[in-house]
Structure formats: structure tokens, C-alpha cells
Write an enzyme that holds these catalytic residues in place. Structure first.
Site, PDB file in Angstrom:
ATOM      1  N   LYS A 152      53.039  52.763  -8.279  1.00  0.00           N
ATOM      2  CA  LYS A 152      53.318  52.642  -9.660  1.00  0.00           C
ATOM      3  C   LYS A 152      52.004  52.007 -10.199  1.00  0.00           C
ATOM      4  O   LYS A 152      51.789  50.845 -10.383  1.00  0.00           O
ATOM      5  CB  LYS A 152      54.479  51.538  -9.725  1.00  0.00           C
ATOM      6  CG  LYS A 152      55.035  51.608 -11.212  1.00  0.00           C
ATOM      7  CD  LYS A 152      56.552  50.981 -11.064  1.00  0.00           C
ATOM      8  CE  LYS A 152      56.940  50.666 -12.580  1.00  0.00           C
ATOM      9  NZ  LYS A 152      57.024  52.097 -13.550  1.00  0.00           N
TER      10      LYS A 152
HETATM   11  C1  LIG Z   1      57.826  57.640 -12.211  1.00  0.00           C
HETATM   12  C2  LIG Z   1      58.943  56.688 -12.077  1.00  0.00           C
HETATM   13  N1  LIG Z   1      59.944  56.994 -11.310  1.00  0.00           N
HETATM   14  C3  LIG Z   1      61.267  56.393 -11.133  1.00  0.00           C
HETATM   15  C4  LIG Z   1      61.163  55.161 -11.734  1.00  0.00           C
HETATM   16  C5  LIG Z   1      62.551  54.207 -11.543  1.00  0.00           C
HETATM   17  O1  LIG Z   1      62.224  53.112 -10.843  1.00  0.00           O
HETATM   18  P1  LIG Z   1      62.965  51.595 -10.965  1.00  0.00           P
HETATM   19  O2  LIG Z   1      64.117  51.983 -10.621  1.00  0.00           O
HETATM   20  O3  LIG Z   1      62.198  50.906  -9.973  1.00  0.00           O
HETATM   21  O4  LIG Z   1      62.777  51.099 -12.542  1.00  0.00           O
HETATM   22  C6  LIG Z   1      60.037  54.449 -12.516  1.00  0.00           C
HETATM   23  C7  LIG Z   1      60.107  53.210 -13.151  1.00  0.00           C
HETATM   24  O5  LIG Z   1      59.572  52.436 -12.639  1.00  0.00           O
HETATM   25  C8  LIG Z   1      59.119  55.564 -12.719  1.00  0.00           C
HETATM   26  O6  LIG Z   1      57.983  54.984 -13.220  1.00  0.00           O
END
Ligand SMILES: Cc1ncc(COP(=O)(O)O)c(C=O)c1O
Length: 299
Positions: A152
């Protein structure tokens, strides 16, 4: 929306004073790592949902790029709790950010860290609202040997930005991205699940999906609901032909899709499996359901 104070490099700083110089390297090159975390009001007081897991992901995001966090996870964890307390926030959104400071040379600049907290409403999954529409983006997720999607990292969100802008311009709410091989990855800030014949399927992280914390919750809560889950490659027609499709993410919770590429999903309303998973996730996050106590980290 603002709060009183921001944690910046180890100190609590007034909101207005938490500024950076224009030579900050992250502004120029998009080199940084971040998290999005929520806290909820529970019967035992405010609790941050899977705080340590989020901060461990932050550590892994940096590690993928060969970077060590400028502060240990335990210091950042305390910073998250302190910034909530100092701002008097219960239900809140937390944004830890690790960014490259100023200097002429990004390879010589030092990483800095901030934790921002903002007031938040109830978890969107609490009463699954209007299902949203999605469009498969013409922009692919970059492969792991270009920009590892498991991280991320701030710069990677240019890819999300261009896909989401395209979806919005075409009149859709959300973009879903494929990888270069044509397999489904995830949305700009959400993971994707399909339900067909009662089985929940989601792409593996090796396809290019982020290791979503909500994704992990859904995989585990589905088991609690007696629903089989499978992590396998999905193609776009798996979305078109599903009984239900939903997206998961910290900020939105669990949200049903009413259509993908203008093909209606089911009857266009939130389906029973999506609704059950959304309600259980909300109950666990807000402490109305006592299972998974390790996910609630009390302020
Ligand atoms: C590309 C991406 N996919 C999926 C998610 C969902 O992740 P989470 O459930 O940890 O927020 C996020 C958010 O952080 C994201 O940026």
C-alpha cells in the site's frame, strides 16, 4: 473536516502546524506508505479495528520497497491511540503515513511519519445501503515486477486514480482492475468477492489484489456463517454471471454491486450473502458480536 492535533514525527502538533516543505520528496516522486484504519464505538468504549494488523501491513508495504519504518510498529500503535484520545474521537478514521522528507536526493532523504485522525460515521456495512455500479477499467494493475500490488504505497494510487476517474466519467461508481493476464485484481480501494451457488470467491493476492484486512475478515466470517470460500483467479465473466458481487474495504465496509459493465447482478439489490457478511462484520467491529475479540484494540 479537521481535528485538533496530528501526530508528526513523535510529537503532537496542532492541525494547522502539521505542514511540510515543497521540497518534500514524496510530493515529487510518490514514495510513501500508508494505512486507512477505523475505530468504532463499542459497549466497552472506542476500539480500533485490527490496528496492529494494519500497522504490520504498513511495515510489509515498506519492506517490499526495502524500507524500514522510521518508528517501530509499537510506537506507531501508541501514536494512533494517543491521537484518538487527544482529539476526543470515538468512531474515527486513522491515516498513518510514512513519507520521504525534504532534500535534493530521494536516496539520501530520511523517512518521516504522521498519524492523522478524523471523525467518522458508522460503518457503511451497518445497513448495506445503495448497491453501487462498477466498470472494468481499461487500465490494468501493474504487475509485481513493476509496482508490487501487495504494497500500500502512495505512488501506486496513480493507477487507482486513473481507473477511478475513467469509471466516474463513464457514469459508474467504482473501477475494477484486471491484471495484464486478464484476471480480476481488485478495485481502486476495495477487494472484490463474487458469490455463486452459495460459495464466496475472491482473487488470490498473487493475481494483484491487496491483502485487504476487510477481505481477510470476510474470508474468516464467512466460515463462521458456514459459507465455503475459495481464493482463485477470476475473469470478468465470473463477475457478470455471479449471483452476488460485493466489494470490501476499511472505509466502505461491505458494499454490494448492482451491475458490472452495465450487466445487472442478481436483481440489482444487496443479496442475502452480502447482507449477512456485512451485518456480521459490523457487529464484530462494534462489539455487538463478541467473536474475534483480538480484532478490537481498545483506545
Ligand atoms: C487497492 C486496494 N485494495 C483493497 C483495499 C481494501 O483493503 P482494506 O480492507 O484493508 O481496507 C484497499 C484499501 O486499503 C486498497 O487500496
Amino acid at each position: 473536516m479537521t481535528a485538533k492535533a496530528i501526530w508528526l514525527d513523535g510529537d503532537m502538533v496542532a492541525w494547522e502546524a502539521a505542514t511540510v516543505h515543497v521540497t518534500t520528496q514524496s510530493l515529487h516522486y510518490g514514495i510513501g506508505f500508508f494505512e486507512g484504519i477505523r475505530s468504532h464505538l463499542t459497549p466497552d468504549g472506542p476500539a480500533v479495528f485490527r490496528l496492529t494488523d494494519h500497522l504490520r501491513r504498513l511495515q510489509r508495504s515498506a519492506a517490499v520497497y526495502g524500507v524500514s519504518l522510521p518508528y517501530p510498529v509499537e510506537v506507531l500503535r501508541q501514536a494512533c491511540l494517543d491521537v484518538l484520545r487527544l482529539n476526543g474521537l470515538g468512531a474515527a478514521y486513522l491515516r498513518p503515513l510514512v513519507f520521504l522528507g525534504d532534500g535534493a536526493n530521494p536516496l539520501a532523504a530520511a523517512f518521516r511519519a504522521a498519524v492523522i485522525a478524523l471523525p467518522d460515521g458508522p460503518l457503511a456495512g451497518a445497513s448495506p445501503g445503495r448497491p453501487v455500479t462498477a466498470k472494468i477499467s481499461s487500465f490494468h494493475r501493474p504487475p509485481a515486477n513493476v509496482l508490487p500490488p501487495v504494497a500500500k504505497a502512495t505512488g501506486q494510487y496513480l493507477n487507482a486514480y486513473v481507473a477511478q476517474r475513467e469509471a466516474r466519467a463513464a457514469g459508474h461508481d467504482e473501477a475494477i482492475m484486471l491484471n495484464a493476464e486478464g484476471y480480476v485484481t481488485d478495485g481502486w480501494a476495495h477487494n472484490v468477492f463474487v458469490v455463486r451457488d452459495g460459495i464466496l470467491r475472491t482473487p488470490p493476492c498473487s493475481a494483484g489484489a491487496l491483502e485487504g484486512i476487510t477481505r481477510d475478515c470476510v474470508l474468516r466470517l464467512a466460515e463462521d456463517l458456514g459459507r465455503p470460500t475459495v481464493q482463485e483467479n477470476l475473469v470478468r465473466s465470473d463477475l457478470y454471471l455471479a449471483d452476488e458481487v460485493f466489494m470490501t474495504g476499511t472505509s466502505a465496509g461491505v458494499v454490494a454491486l448492482s451491475s458490472v459493465d452495465d450487466r445487472p447482478i442478481g436483481d440489482g439489490r444487496t443479496g442475502p450473502v452480502t447482507a449477512a457478511v456485512a451485518a456480521l462484520l459490523d457487529d464484530v467491529a462494534t462489539g455487538a458480536d463478541s467473536r474475534h475479540p483480538e480484532w478490537r484494540e481498545y483506545v
